[in-house]
Design a protein around this motif. Structure first.
Motif, PDB file in Angstrom:
ATOM      1  N   VAL A   1       1.477   2.553  -4.969  1.00  0.00           N
ATOM      2  CA  VAL A   1       2.583   1.695  -4.517  1.00  0.00           C
ATOM      3  C   VAL A   1       3.707   1.679  -5.557  1.00  0.00           C
TER       4      VAL A   1
ATOM      5  N   ARG B   1       7.437   3.149  -5.114  1.00  0.00           N
ATOM      6  CA  ARG B   1       8.527   2.209  -5.398  1.00  0.00           C
ATOM      7  C   ARG B   1       9.505   2.805  -6.411  1.00  0.00           C
TER       8      ARG B   1
ATOM      9  N   GLU C   1      13.678  -6.902  -8.216  1.00  0.00           N
ATOM     10  CA  GLU C   1      13.680  -7.878  -7.130  1.00  0.00           C
ATOM     11  C   GLU C   1      12.276  -8.027  -6.592  1.00  0.00           C
ATOM     12  N   LEU C   2      12.099  -9.118  -5.854  1.00  0.00           N
ATOM     13  CA  LEU C   2      10.782  -9.394  -5.290  1.00  0.00           C
ATOM     14  C   LEU C   2      10.465  -8.417  -4.152  1.00  0.00           C
TER      15      LEU C   2
ATOM     16  N   ARG D   1       4.581  -4.944   1.816  1.00  0.00           N
ATOM     17  CA  ARG D   1       4.668  -6.132   0.964  1.00  0.00           C
ATOM     18  C   ARG D   1       5.861  -6.058   0.016  1.00  0.00           C
ATOM     19  N   LEU D   2       6.367  -4.862  -0.211  1.00  0.00           N
ATOM     20  CA  LEU D   2       7.546  -4.717  -1.070  1.00  0.00           C
ATOM     21  C   LEU D   2       8.828  -4.726  -0.237  1.00  0.00           C
TER      22      LEU D   2
ATOM     23  N   LYS E   1       2.190 -12.426   3.973  1.00  0.00           N
ATOM     24  CA  LYS E   1       3.380 -11.932   3.269  1.00  0.00           C
ATOM     25  C   LYS E   1       4.134 -10.878   4.082  1.00  0.00           C
TER      26      LYS E   1
ATOM     27  N   LYS F   1     -10.381   1.964 -12.359  1.00  0.00           N
ATOM     28  CA  LYS F   1      -8.915   1.988 -12.217  1.00  0.00           C
ATOM     29  C   LYS F   1      -8.386   3.418 -12.223  1.00  0.00           C
TER      30      LYS F   1
ATOM     31  N   LEU G   1      11.711 -12.575 -11.030  1.00  0.00           N
ATOM     32  CA  LEU G   1      10.729 -12.397  -9.957  1.00  0.00           C
ATOM     33  C   LEU G   1       9.835 -13.616  -9.796  1.00  0.00           C
TER      34      LEU G   1
ATOM     35  N   LEU H   1     -11.290 -13.881  -1.778  1.00  0.00           N
ATOM     36  CA  LEU H   1     -10.255 -12.889  -1.995  1.00  0.00           C
ATOM     37  C   LEU H   1      -8.921 -13.565  -2.271  1.00  0.00           C
ATOM     38  N   LYS H   2      -8.718 -14.713  -1.645  1.00  0.00           N
ATOM     39  CA  LYS H   2      -7.492 -15.465  -1.899  1.00  0.00           C
ATOM     40  C   LYS H   2      -7.890 -16.822  -2.437  1.00  0.00           C
TER      41      LYS H   2
ATOM     42  N   GLU I   1       5.237  -8.018 -13.403  1.00  0.00           N
ATOM     43  CA  GLU I   1       4.963  -6.644 -12.993  1.00  0.00           C
ATOM     44  C   GLU I   1       4.146  -6.613 -11.718  1.00  0.00           C
TER      45      GLU I   1
ATOM     46  N   MET J   1       3.988  -8.891  -9.387  1.00  0.00           N
ATOM     47  CA  MET J   1       4.790  -9.306  -8.239  1.00  0.00           C
ATOM     48  C   MET J   1       5.713  -8.167  -7.815  1.00  0.00           C
ATOM     49  N   TYR J   2       6.210  -7.418  -8.796  1.00  0.00           N
ATOM     50  CA  TYR J   2       7.103  -6.301  -8.508  1.00  0.00           C
ATOM     51  C   TYR J   2       6.349  -5.199  -7.772  1.00  0.00           C
ATOM     52  N   SER J   3       5.032  -5.141  -7.959  1.00  0.00           N
ATOM     53  CA  SER J   3       4.233  -4.153  -7.243  1.00  0.00           C
ATOM     54  C   SER J   3       3.684  -4.717  -5.942  1.00  0.00           C
ATOM     55  N   GLY J   4       4.091  -5.952  -5.595  1.00  0.00           N
ATOM     56  CA  GLY J   4       3.666  -6.527  -4.324  1.00  0.00           C
ATOM     57  C   GLY J   4       2.265  -7.093  -4.332  1.00  0.00           C
ATOM     58  N   LEU J   5       1.710  -7.337  -5.518  1.00  0.00           N
ATOM     59  CA  LEU J   5       0.346  -7.874  -5.566  1.00  0.00           C
ATOM     60  C   LEU J   5       0.360  -9.385  -5.366  1.00  0.00           C
ATOM     61  N   GLU J   6      -0.819  -9.898  -5.002  1.00  0.00           N
ATOM     62  CA  GLU J   6      -0.977 -11.341  -4.916  1.00  0.00           C
ATOM     63  C   GLU J   6      -0.854 -11.944  -6.305  1.00  0.00           C
TER      64      GLU J   6
ATOM     65  N   HIS K   1      -4.060 -11.671  -8.190  1.00  0.00           N
ATOM     66  CA  HIS K   1      -4.736 -10.374  -8.116  1.00  0.00           C
ATOM     67  C   HIS K   1      -5.539 -10.097  -9.389  1.00  0.00           C
TER      68      HIS K   1
ATOM     69  N   ASP L   1      -6.299  -7.509 -10.836  1.00  0.00           N
ATOM     70  CA  ASP L   1      -5.829  -6.417 -11.694  1.00  0.00           C
ATOM     71  C   ASP L   1      -4.955  -6.912 -12.837  1.00  0.00           C
TER      72      ASP L   1
END
Lengths: 287, 477
Positions: A79, A83, A93-94, A118-119, A145, A268, B69, B194-195, B404, B406-411, B414, B416
């Protein structure tokens, strides 16, 4: 003088590697004989046996600790890869991918499609398996989301999709797909056809080396069982050189090639110099 | 027969009472969990709840508000003490912190540093540490080692006020602060979720829920206890005696002094040209004694601690002078050019206080939907002035990694990024803690071989500029 020598040696090296890799010819695998469902017609990229195989995994698809966990954890790598290929502004940005149209080729259950949605991206996911499209369609309602930005899933093949759309997408992603495809040239050509000039196309796939055969198929599928058994056939793997060749022949310029490695201890994925196992390619479509 | 009956009755009665007490035990244990179900005072759902509005907790709230962010996150800061209005008084507070360059960089990026500068701070440009049991010393000079100051001495109150001031001027409606918050208990999510969702029960019956709970509630962290993680800790049986000191004569006063007594280090930290702050670590009984002494006797005791010649071992004397002559011969600093510490004229009335010293290390900094920062995760001896800097380092890394993610769209919860936070911080904090622990151990004994080893070690460290640079760069990053 010296630089000439150097370039010559590099050229020799690349030549060597090209010649060293096993010949690119379909070898009849044992599973192929069993199912006999493999279509060999040249105008389709679909491998019926693979489609059937992955359709069987539909119940497992969205369990992040289940059989598809490697695809889930790979999102942490791919992702941001997509991106950063599509946006590179200093101001973060979010929803960095908002207003970007992305085609996820071979979306399966939609793990990557949702990650990109999500992005903020408008994602179209296509897959040859109707069952998986159904899985993806159901799951897109789960995540709040993406409630206003659900991916659109279509049960189609990329060559059929390319007949309808051309020069449309800002990004085309084929992650862990091209190794399951028949007629890879047609596949790449169709993907590029749907892409806007200046748009980016992304691939992640295993390399075709003895190392990847050992790690992906033998270790990953048969010993550690990280990957569903029988998911890959070695002879369908493609090397970075071959994929670069296919992309450049189809009016693309390859910008980046990263090695992709997996750490079984931490679970990972990471980018590295080491391309013998898996790799990621980013290319831009020339106008 | 009758007595038998009585006995049976008694037995039955005791059995009964046992049963009832056991039930009661269970019910008290379940009190916290049942509270959340029965309560009607649900006060809201947040993205992040920060438990503890100390320097570290507040600066995290500030960092979240400032990050482009993360500023959209709904944040609740729970602070146990009432909202006091702060007035900068002419006299200094007795509680001060030494802030390193890393903290300064963080605070500058949060626009907090300008408030600190507008109030007051004292730069430390020179540091001298010496041993009472031998003649050796180590000196850190800012011009030689860094381009900037070694550290800054700031009062705790000033620092906290500066952060709060910036937090209120940030005008971020997403950040709410509840003062006087008495927390009754936490309900943390289970591993499988998970959440994850945590809830915080207040003593007055209010309940808040959040996705991410941050424990910034100090060394006795209730969040850490609710997480049920292993916590490695011990008391040093020591206390830090603090006071504000008046110097006999005015000087530039940008040097931090620390002398290692066999009872523990005594440190004099500069406040301004006439005043310094004292941090004197010593055994608990001695500390209580020191607090009781009349002021003039306390000053005498302190001057003694700084100046008194302790009995020397001739063997150590010989070896250290031999080492320094060798260092001189190869052209390295031999550590004989020492500066003299200022003499103390008196102590500011009522500025004396003592606080207990201890070591603490939480084996996990994170759980599902929970993270610990600051003293809740790690506690160190103040001998190196690192405690709060480690906490601010947590804030910096946590904000960066969460941003970072949030910028990758993670919860926001998360695993990670949370796992990265834990490993990045532990990789920095644990070696620092061990280093401080080791220093404490080798300096609280006066066994001849240990004194000899540490003296020669200190001489060589002092002579080797690159090594000193390494120490400084670890202490400031």
């Amino acid at each position: 003088m010296w630089s000439q020598k150097l370039t010559r040696s590099i050229l020799d090296k690349t030549k060597n590697t090209v010649f060293k890799v096993p010949r690119w010819k379909p070898v009849v695998s044992s599973r192929c004989l069993q199912t006999e469902g493999r279509t060999t017609q040249s105008q389709s990229t679909v491998d019926a046996a693979d489609v059937e195989f992955f359709s069987k995994q539909m119940n497992e698809w969205w369990d992040p600790y289940g059989k598809m966990r490697l695809l889930h954890s790979m999102n942490l790598l791919r992702v941001p890869f997509v991106r950063d290929g599509l946006v590179n502004t200093a101001q973060k940005e979010l929803y960095p991918l908002k207003d970007k149209k992305i085609l996820d080729v071979g979306c399966g259950g939609g793990i990557l499609s949702e990650g990109l949605a999500r992005l903020g991206a408008f994602v179209t996911g296509i897959d040859a398996s109707e069952d998986l499209i159904r899985v993806a369609d159901e799951h897109k309602n789960v995540d709040p989301k993406i409630a206003y930005n659900k991916p659109v899933y279509l049960h189609t093949t990329v060559e059929d999709h390319a007949k309808k759309v051309s020069n449309l997408y800002d990004g085309v992603v084929a992650s862990e797909v091209i190794e399951h495809v028949q007629n890879q040239e047609l596949f790449v050509k169709s993907c590029v056809h749907t892409l806007k000039p200046g748009g980016r196309i992304f691939f992640t796939t295993p390399n075709r080396t003895r190392m990847s055969q050992f790690a992906v198929i033998f270790l990953g599928e048969n010993v550690l069982k990280y990957i569903p058994q029988g998911a890959h056939q070695f002879e369908k793997f493609i090397t970075p050189t071959e994929l670069t060749f296919l992309l450049e022949r189809n009016n693309c310029h390859v910008e980046l090639t990263y090695g992709v490695t997996f750490n079984p201890v931490t679970g990972k994925w990471d980018f590295s110099e080491f391309q013998q196992l898996m790799y990621a390619i980013q290319a831009v479509k020339l106008s | 027969m009758f007595s038998n009956n009585v006995k049976r009755l008694l037995v039955r009665h005791t059995k009964c009472s046992i049963r009832t007490t056991s039930v009661r035990c269970l019910s008290t244990a379940e009190d916290v969990t049942s509270l959340s179900k029965s309560t009607t005072n649900f006060k809201g759902d947040y993205d992040v709840i920060i438990a503890g509005g100390g320097m570290v907790g507040c600066s995290l709230a500030c960092a979240l508000a400032k990050d482009s962010l993360l500023s959209n996150l709904k944040v609740l800061l729970l602070e146990g003490s009432p909202n006091k209005s702060f007035q900068l008084k002419p006299e200094y507070s007795n509680r001060v912190v030494a802030l390193n360059q890393n903290t300064k960089a963080l605070m500058s990026s949060l626009d907090v540093w300008r408030h600190v500068e507008a109030m007051r701070l004292q730069p430390v440009r020179h540091m001298q540490v010496w041993d009472a049991c031998s003649d050796v010393m180590i000196a850190f000079n800012s011009e030689e080692l860094l381009d900037d100051d070694v550290a800054y001495i700031v009062e705790n109150d000033v620092m906290l006020h500066a952060i709060n001031k910036e937090l209120s001027t940030a005008k971020n409606d997403n950040i709410q602060i509840v003062y006087d918050a008495k927390i009754a208990g936490y309900q943390l999510p289970k591993q499988e979720d998970l959440k994850p969702k945590s809830s915080v029960q207040m003593a007055n019956g209010d309940t808040y829920s959040c996705k991410l709970l941050i424990g910034a509630d100090g060394a006795n962290s209730a969040v850490r206890k609710a997480m049920g993680v292993q916590y490695l800790s011990w008391s040093y049986e020591q206390m830090g005696v603090v006071a504000t000191l008046n110097l006999s004569e005015e000087c530039e006063n940008t040097t931090a002094w620390q002398r290692w007594l066999p009872t523990g280090p005594v440190a004099i930290l500069p406040l301004d040209s006439k005043r310094s702050s004292l941090v004197w670590s010593t055994w608990q009984d001695d500390a209580k004694e020191l607090l009781k002494l009349p002021e003039d006797q306390f000053v005498d005791a302190l001057n003694d601690a700084l100046w008194k010649q302790y009995p020397r071992n001739t063997g150590i004397e010989t070896v250290t002078s031999w080492t320094s002559s060798w260092l001189k011969r190869v052209g390295l600093p031999d550590g004989t050019a020492r500066q003299l510490p200022p003499s103390i004229s008196n102590v500011v009335p009522n500025s004396r206080a003592a606080f207990p010293l201890g070591f603490g290390h939480s084996t996990r900094y994170i759980g599902p939907g929970v993270a610990l920062i600051g003293d809740a995760a790690h506690r160190v001896h103040p001998l190196a002035g690192q405690g709060v800097n480690l906490g601010f380092g947590d804030v910096k890394d946590l904000t960066h990694l969460l941003s970072e993610a949030m910028y990758s769209g993670l919860e926001i919860t998360h695993p990670d990024w949370m796992g990265k936070y834990e490993s990045v911080r532990q990789r920095h904090n644990v070696p620092t803690q061990l280093m401080i622990e080791m220093l404490h151990r080798i300096y609280t004994v006066d066994l001849m071989p240990v004194v000899l080893a540490r003296s020669v070690g200190l001489q060589i460290t002092n002579a080797l500029q690159p090594l000193k640079k390494m120490i400084m760069s670890h202490a400031t990053t």
